[in-house]
Scaffold this motif. Sequence first.
Motif, short mmCIF file in Angstrom:
data_model
loop_
_atom_site.label_atom_id
_atom_site.label_comp_id
_atom_site.label_asym_id
_atom_site.label_seq_id
_atom_site.Cartn_x
_atom_site.Cartn_y
_atom_site.Cartn_z
N HIS A 1 13.40 2.37 -23.53
CA HIS A 1 13.98 1.12 -23.02
C HIS A 1 15.11 0.68 -23.94
CE1 HIS A 1 14.33 -3.20 -22.27
NE2 HIS A 1 13.78 -2.99 -21.08
N GLU B 1 19.03 -0.09 -23.15
CA GLU B 1 19.58 -1.41 -23.48
C GLU B 1 20.85 -1.28 -24.32
OE1 GLU B 1 17.66 -5.58 -25.10
OE2 GLU B 1 16.38 -3.84 -24.89
N ILE C 1 21.81 2.76 -14.74
CA ILE C 1 20.63 3.28 -15.43
C ILE C 1 20.31 4.70 -14.97
CG2 ILE C 1 18.12 2.97 -15.71
CD1 ILE C 1 18.75 -0.11 -15.76
N SER D 1 23.07 -2.18 -11.57
CA SER D 1 22.12 -1.85 -12.63
C SER D 1 21.40 -0.53 -12.33
CB SER D 1 21.10 -2.98 -12.83
OG SER D 1 20.39 -3.24 -11.65
N ILE E 1 16.48 -4.27 -16.89
CA ILE E 1 16.25 -2.88 -17.28
C ILE E 1 14.78 -2.51 -17.09
CG2 ILE E 1 16.27 -1.25 -19.23
CD1 ILE E 1 18.74 -2.88 -20.27
#
Length: 144
Positions: free
Chosen positions: A41, A45, A28, A24, A57
């Motif tokens: 955000h 997503e 990101i 993750s 997240i």
Amino acid sequence: MEVIDIDLQIADVLRRNNLSVTESRKKILNFFLKQAGALAHADIEKKAGEKFDRVTIYRTLQTFVEKGIIHTIPTSDNSILYALCKDNCTEGHHHDNHVHFVCLQCGKTICLENIIVPEVKLPKGYATTNIEMVVNGTCRDCRQ
């Protein structure tokens, strides 16, 4: 070859900040490295698809902010955008005192890192914690 370089760069950023190199975090951070402007955000997503849940997240973004990897940008609707920090930000010490530009046509938010927010002299007894400057207008791409 470039993919390997980006993967190494991402792992290096995470390790320098004493963070575990997780899928993750890598994914990101990769979004930010590939993005010219700021991300919300919801943008992350959407790009992540169903790979990561909202909480993962959110926690990743908060960790990156705390470590000085990304910084927050205020918006007129009180939501938050995120953008990569310059090299001199560290944990708990953000030095992103530049202007943020919001294009009213395309909606992009861009860090104008060469334009420094002017110093504000406050009256005696007041202390500055944070100064944010957002300029609204039309970006270079939309003006062409």
